[in-house]
Enzyme design. Structure first.
Site, mmCIF file in Angstrom:
data_model
loop_
_atom_site.group_PDB
_atom_site.id
_atom_site.type_symbol
_atom_site.label_atom_id
_atom_site.label_comp_id
_atom_site.label_asym_id
_atom_site.label_seq_id
_atom_site.Cartn_x
_atom_site.Cartn_y
_atom_site.Cartn_z
ATOM 1 N N HIS A 161 0.831 -1.206 0.000
ATOM 2 C CA HIS A 161 0.000 0.000 0.000
ATOM 3 C C HIS A 161 0.865 1.256 0.000
ATOM 4 O O HIS A 161 0.388 2.340 0.309
ATOM 5 C CB HIS A 161 -0.948 0.018 1.208
ATOM 6 C CG HIS A 161 -1.657 -1.286 1.415
ATOM 7 N ND1 HIS A 161 -1.148 -2.288 2.209
ATOM 8 C CD2 HIS A 161 -2.795 -1.763 0.875
ATOM 9 C CE1 HIS A 161 -1.968 -3.337 2.169
ATOM 10 N NE2 HIS A 161 -2.957 -3.051 1.369
HETATM 11 S S1 FES Z 1 1.869 -0.696 3.233
HETATM 12 FE FE1 FES Z 1 0.256 -2.079 3.695
HETATM 13 S S2 FES Z 1 1.330 -3.846 4.338
HETATM 14 FE FE2 FES Z 1 2.891 -2.428 3.933
#
Ligand code: FES
Length: 181
Positions: free
Chosen positions: A146
């Site tokens: 993410h």
């Molecule tokens: S940014 Fe979501 S698990 Fe690493």
């Protein structure tokens, strides 16, 4: 089959593939997130834990090189930091940090950074152990799940992760080896 039908089939086929891949990607993240709490809920007793240490020979690790070792089933990132990486980590003002910790609090000696390589968002393993991988905007690690960026002290700088990469318990046995756990 007319050309039009063929075209239509091709498009719906690629859309199906896309939907399938997306579902697979979310499934993988979901599984990772579920897995770590499950493992930690099965923590072994103290006498088993005492055996669960990992000794690491650092003598072959070159300046600027990162290695990954396993400790209690978790990836541990060890970074022999360059003077530039140390300088960047040490000169960062605490006010810029989401989870404020000085670099000094996170290392036993500036040359060696030892962190657990699990993103504090949902538990993916960040990229950056190889020089060819994306290390994010601060030159540390980048979690592609993410988009979390960690700096050269393993501190969270951008993205959804709330906390710095954790430091495992460890000690130097001598100048070139450590014991984790
Ligand atoms: S940014 Fe979501 S698990 Fe690493």
């Amino acid at each position: 089959m007319s050309d039009d039908t063929q075209d239509h089939d091709d498009h719906s086929g690629s859309r199906r593939d896309f939907l399938y891949l997306s579902a697979g990607a979310f499934g993988a993240v979901g599984l990772g997130a579920a897995l770590w709490p499950f493992i930690s809920s099965m923590n072994p007793s103290a006498d088993v834990l005492a055996l669960s240490t990992t000794e690491v020979d650092l003598s072959q690790v070159e300046d600027g090189q990162r290695i990954t070792v396993k400790w209690q089933g978790k990836p541990v990132f060890i970074d022999r930091r360059t003077p530039t990486a140390i300088e960047e980590a040490e000169s960062t003002p605490l006010a810029e940090l989401r989870d404020p910790e000085t670099d000094e609090e996170r290392v036993l000696t500036p040359e060696w950074l030892v962190v657990i390589g699990i993103c504090t968002h949902l538990g993916c393993v960040p990229l950056g152990q190889k020089a060819s991988e994306d290390r994010g905007e601060w030159g540390g690690w980048f979690c592609p799940c993410h988009g979390s960026h960690y700096d050269t002290s393993g501190r969270i700088r951008k993205g959804p992760a709330p906390l710095n990469l954790p430091i495992p318990p460890y000690a130097f046995l001598n100048d070139t080896s450590i014991k984790i756990g």
